[in-house]
Design an enzyme around this catalytic site. Structure first.
Site, PDB file in Angstrom:
ATOM      1  CE1 TYR A 203      -6.827   0.831   4.590  1.00 42.63           C
ATOM      2  CE2 TYR A 203      -5.662   2.859   4.078  1.00 42.63           C
ATOM      3  CZ  TYR A 203      -5.663   1.488   4.249  1.00 42.63           C
ATOM      4  OH  TYR A 203      -4.516   0.767   4.058  1.00 42.63           O
TER       5      TYR A 203
ATOM      6  CG  HIS B 262      -2.094  -0.881   1.155  1.00 40.38           C
ATOM      7  ND1 HIS B 262      -2.819  -1.256   2.258  1.00 40.38           N
ATOM      8  CD2 HIS B 262      -2.692  -1.478   0.104  1.00 40.38           C
ATOM      9  CE1 HIS B 262      -3.812  -2.037   1.880  1.00 40.38           C
ATOM     10  NE2 HIS B 262      -3.752  -2.195   0.581  1.00 40.38           N
TER      11      HIS B 262
ATOM     12  N   GLY C 141      12.012 -15.901  -9.917  1.00 41.10           N
ATOM     13  CA  GLY C 141      12.173 -15.839  -8.452  1.00 41.10           C
ATOM     14  C   GLY C 141      13.620 -15.544  -8.072  1.00 41.10           C
TER      15      GLY C 141
ATOM     16  CG  PHE D 291       7.641 -13.615  -7.877  1.00 41.39           C
ATOM     17  CD1 PHE D 291       7.539 -12.625  -6.915  1.00 41.39           C
ATOM     18  CD2 PHE D 291       8.845 -13.785  -8.508  1.00 41.39           C
ATOM     19  CE1 PHE D 291       8.621 -11.836  -6.588  1.00 41.39           C
ATOM     20  CE2 PHE D 291       9.934 -13.011  -8.194  1.00 41.39           C
ATOM     21  CZ  PHE D 291       9.827 -12.033  -7.232  1.00 41.39           C
ATOM     22  N   GLY D 292       3.128 -14.130  -7.800  1.00 36.43           N
ATOM     23  CA  GLY D 292       1.821 -14.504  -8.293  1.00 36.43           C
ATOM     24  C   GLY D 292       0.990 -13.288  -8.018  1.00 36.43           C
TER      25      GLY D 292
ATOM     26  CD  GLU E 196      -1.340   1.179   4.580  1.00 39.55           C
ATOM     27  OE1 GLU E 196      -2.034   2.164   4.242  1.00 39.55           O
ATOM     28  OE2 GLU E 196      -1.746   0.002   4.446  1.00 39.55           O
TER      29      GLU E 196
ATOM     30  CB  SER F 218      12.485  -8.254  -6.987  1.00 38.28           C
ATOM     31  OG  SER F 218      11.354  -8.763  -6.348  1.00 38.28           O
TER      32      SER F 218
ATOM     33  CE1 TYR G 151       6.794  -3.415  -3.251  1.00 39.11           C
ATOM     34  CE2 TYR G 151       7.405  -5.441  -2.125  1.00 39.11           C
ATOM     35  CZ  TYR G 151       6.568  -4.344  -2.256  1.00 39.11           C
ATOM     36  OH  TYR G 151       5.518  -4.176  -1.378  1.00 39.11           O
TER      37      TYR G 151
END
Ligand code: HEM
Length: 377
Positions: free
Chosen positions: A95, A85, A268, A369-370, A137, A202, A183
């Site tokens: 929010y 975020h 990866g 990773f997905g 955050e 990354s 990343y």
């Protein structure tokens, strides 16, 4: 404090809402983007289209309801999401928008079953969860290496495999501090996409003298072609400017982990490459097992050779000729802390192999990773 009666309502309604999870999330996103099309500049349109991501947000709100008695316990679990975020510049004022459309979606899907009491209880509980996120955050915004998105110049673009490009980008304006495994997030405007697009990639090397290095895999699978990754490959050239937000992410080697086994598959290798370089530089005992289709698809050969020279025990296995990674490849490493990165399928297989070797889950750390990291899309 949420009143007991409201807690009870939430506990009782979670299973019903979970059963309607897909409908709720579909209605939620549709309504929210109709009312706030500007949010499509933040959300990943490809993920929306292929349906990977949309479930995560609403389902996490529902999952958090399991911790209604002790909401602080969700903090470790939400750190990774909060990093994301922050990198995307999700702000406190976003929010209530998400809350409004989530509640409306619950109302629409449940119809008359959604009594005012149920909506009221969920509204209050969503507010509590949102406060946890906003608090975490805020701290991340306060400590980020730089504010917002800053321009970097592409110094180098290298094709490291047929489908992976390594970019080196630099800026004199910012403090390029990051932790190995993190990343960066780029903000681009691909022609014809219709929105600004944000993507996480990354960082693939610890050396930052010439700039930050990150890698992008071209997502070319039919039906889910990545507009942004293709744009990064085809349209971004040396000398171009790229806007990036500060490094983020909580995948990193714990300081007191000295004997390590890194396992990576395909792309990866990106976060693992910088983690392995960092560990070697810190004098840790590093074993690294990497798998890809064949030699042509092996990225970062220069960096891998360099860590091997500095003492890392590196094993590269080509699946085309030698088969997939399995227990045999991890023999003798039972006492190491294990860090894994690859596709969801790769991770699942590795976890199974390691568990069958009797390795305790507490020693296995991973980053899939997905949907979690849109490295390709
Ligand atoms: C991603 C949860 C609020 C924007 C995510 C993910 C989760 C999540 C679980 C997936 C993380 C991952 O893939 O690693 C939540 C929860 C929220 C919340 C529980 C409320 C309490 C918001 C708000 C916004 C937002 C207010 C901004 C309007 C995003 C975006 C992504 C994301 C843009 C990346 C998704 C993509 O690929 O497009 N969130 N989120 N979230 N969230 Fe949130």
């Amino acid at each position: 404090m949420i009143a007991e009666a409201k807690k009870q309502i939430i506990k009782e309604t979670v299973p019903v809402l979970e059963a309607h999870g897909t409908e709720i999330t579909t209605v939620f996103y549709k309504r929210m983007f109709e009312a706030h099309p500007e949010l499509l500049d933040i959300f990943n349109k490809t993920n929306q289209k292929v349906g990977d991501q949309p479930k995560a947000l609403a389902m996490t709100v529902l999952a958090a309801a399991r911790h209604i008695e002790d909401i602080e316990t969700i903090v470790p679990a939400v750190m990774g999401i909060a990093h994301k975020h922050r990198a995307l510049e999700v702000l406190p004022e976003h929010y209530p928008i998400v809350g409004k459309y989530l509640l409306e979606a619950i109302q629409e899907v449940l119809g008359d079953a959604a009594t005012p009491e149920i909506i009221d209880a969920w509204g209050e509980y969503y507010g509590k969860i949102a406060d946890v996120f906003i608090g975490i955050e805020k701290e991340m915004y306060d400590t980020a290496a730089w504010d917002g998105f800053k321009p970097f110049i592409v110094k180098k673009k290298e094709q490291v495999t047929p489908d992976i490009v390594r970019f080196t980008v630099d800026s004199d304006e910012v403090d390029k501090t990051f932790t190995a495994g993190q990343y960066i997030t780029v903000k681009v405007n691909p022609e014809g996409y219709g929105n600004t697009a944000l993507r996480h990639y990354s960082i693939c090397a610890i050396d930052k003298e010439d700039g930050i290095r990150f890698a992008v895999k071209r997502e070319a699978v039919k039906g889910r072609e990545g507009v942004v990754s293709n744009y990064m490959h085809d349209a971004i050239e040396e000398g171009d400017a790229l806007f990036m937000s500060a490094p983020a992410g909580d995948f990193k080697v714990e300081e007191d982990h000295d004997r390590l086994l890194f396992i990576a598959g395909g792309v990866g290798a990106t976060p693992v490459m910088s983690m392995a370089e960092d560990a070697v530089a810190k004098g840790k005992d590093v074993k690294y097992v990497y798998s890809c289709i064949n030699e042509d698809h092996q990225p970062f050969k220069d960096q891998m050779a360099a860590i091997r020279e500095k003492g890392a025990d590196l094993k590269v296995k080509f699946s085309e000729t030698e088969g997939f990674l399995n227990k045999e490849d991890f023999k003798g490493t039972e006492d190491r802390q294990i860090y894994i990165c690859g596709s969801m399928g790769f991770m699942g297989t590795m976890m199974k192999e390691l568990k069958e070797m009797g390795i305790d889950e507490s020693r296995i750390h991973f980053e899939p990773f997905g949907p979690k990291m849109s490295l390709g899309a």
